[in-house]
Design an enzyme around this catalytic site. Structure first.
Site, short mmCIF file in Angstrom:
data_model
loop_
_atom_site.label_atom_id
_atom_site.label_comp_id
_atom_site.label_asym_id
_atom_site.label_seq_id
_atom_site.Cartn_x
_atom_site.Cartn_y
_atom_site.Cartn_z
N ARG A 11 41.21 40.93 47.69
CA ARG A 11 40.00 41.50 47.10
C ARG A 11 39.25 40.50 46.21
NH1 ARG A 11 40.94 47.48 45.07
NH2 ARG A 11 38.69 47.29 44.85
N ARG B 119 40.78 56.48 14.08
CA ARG B 119 40.27 56.48 15.47
C ARG B 119 40.47 57.86 16.09
NH1 ARG B 119 41.92 50.69 18.22
NH2 ARG B 119 41.01 51.58 20.09
N PRO C 194 48.42 44.75 40.18
CA PRO C 194 49.56 44.20 39.42
C PRO C 194 49.45 44.54 37.94
CG PRO C 194 48.39 42.48 40.65
CD PRO C 194 47.58 43.72 40.74
N GLU C 195 50.50 45.11 37.40
CA GLU C 195 50.55 45.43 35.97
C GLU C 195 51.46 44.40 35.29
OE1 GLU C 195 48.91 47.66 34.35
OE2 GLU C 195 48.08 48.94 35.90
N HIS D 48 43.63 35.32 53.53
CA HIS D 48 43.39 35.56 52.10
C HIS D 48 44.16 34.60 51.19
CE1 HIS D 48 41.17 39.07 53.29
NE2 HIS D 48 42.22 39.56 53.93
#
Ligand SMILES: [Zn+2]
Length: 273
Positions: free
Chosen positions: A109, A154, A2-3, A91
């Site tokens: 997971r 950077r 999931p983003e 789950h």
């Protein structure tokens, strides 16, 4: 995984079902996920009202008067609103009951997290997992300037800087690839060498790509939180992501894949410099 868009769509999906509602019970079917569940969570939440929901990065925040429940979906987690009494499957680790409905956290997971931040410990934004997060990409009104100032000096590749999340959160692998393509920036460009002007393009691309993903997810909201057991993470059509060897949708050149920081980056060698 999931983003940010999936997490935001989840928030929008569950909010109408839980905001203003009183928790009538909490069922925990294991001791924890990535971390142990907060001690005494069922008694902590029972009888308390969810005042509002929020999101910070990929953390969902359920705000109560006496604290905030922090939920992270991890690698494979999802939340659904179901009628009370639907039998849990293998789950389904956490149920938060709201009378005739329940909020169910499923996580095969088990990299997800359910944490508690008491109001007496101060603002939840100061929680150790939240306090060093970069700005919210959609709420930030000066994202280009943040990116510009945050990257001076950077030498790391811009793709890596986006993924690091310390300047801006929620630009995961897919959205980093897509927004760099849209703004014509090569993913390997040293971040410190990108101009203000190019960051203005990148910031617009990030916001557009994320907003489009949320909008697309919102249109499938019914499935997302539905009782049919579908995980509901939405597939979109991408310009470059996961399209190695396929023609660029702008110029027809084969999309290339490189590995940066052990993650695949997809880009067009002709469109991105
Ligand atoms: Zn191209």
């Amino acid at each position: 995984m999931p983003e940010l868009p999936e997490v935001e769509v989840t928030r929008r999906g569950i909010a109408p079902h839980i905001e203003g509602r009183t928790v009538t019970g909490v069922a925990l079917r294991r001791d924890g996920l990535r971390w142990p569940f907060p001690p005494g969570l069922p008694s902590l939440l029972a009888g308390q009202v969810v005042r509002s929901t929020a999101r910070r990065g990929k953390y969902l925040l359920l705000r109560f008067d006496h604290g905030t429940l922090i939920i992270h979906l991890g690698m494979s987690g999802h939340l659904r609103v179901l009628p009370a009494g639907v039998a849990p499957q293998k789950h389904d680790h956490v149920d938060i009951g709201f009378g005739t409905q329940l909020l169910r956290f499923t996580d095969p997971r088990r990299f997800g997290a359910v944490l508690w931040h008491a109001a007496t410990d101060g603002d939840v934004e100061q929680h150790m997992l939240l306090r060093s997060l970069g700005v919210e990409p959609l709420a930030c009104t000066d994202l280009a300037e943040r990116l510009y100032r945050g990257t001076r000096g950077r030498s790391a590749a811009i793709k890596q800087v986006l993924l690091a999340g310390d300047i801006v959160v929620g630009v995961g692998n897919i959205y980093a690839c897509e927004s760099l393509f849209e703004s014509g920036i090569h993913p390997n460009t040293a971040a410190g060498r990108i101009s203000r002007q190019r960051f203005a393009k990148l910031a617009r691309a990030i916001q557009r790509v994320l907003a489009a993903a949320i909008e697309q997810g919102g249109s499938s909201l019914r499935d997302f939180i539905g009782a049919d057991g579908a995980s509901g993470y939405f597939q979109q059509s991408y310009f470059v992501y996961d399209r190695e060897g396929e023609p660029c949708r702008h110029c027809g050149t084969a999309v290339r894949r490189i590995v940066q920081g052990q993650r695949s980056t997809f880009y067009c060698v002709r469109c991105q410099h």
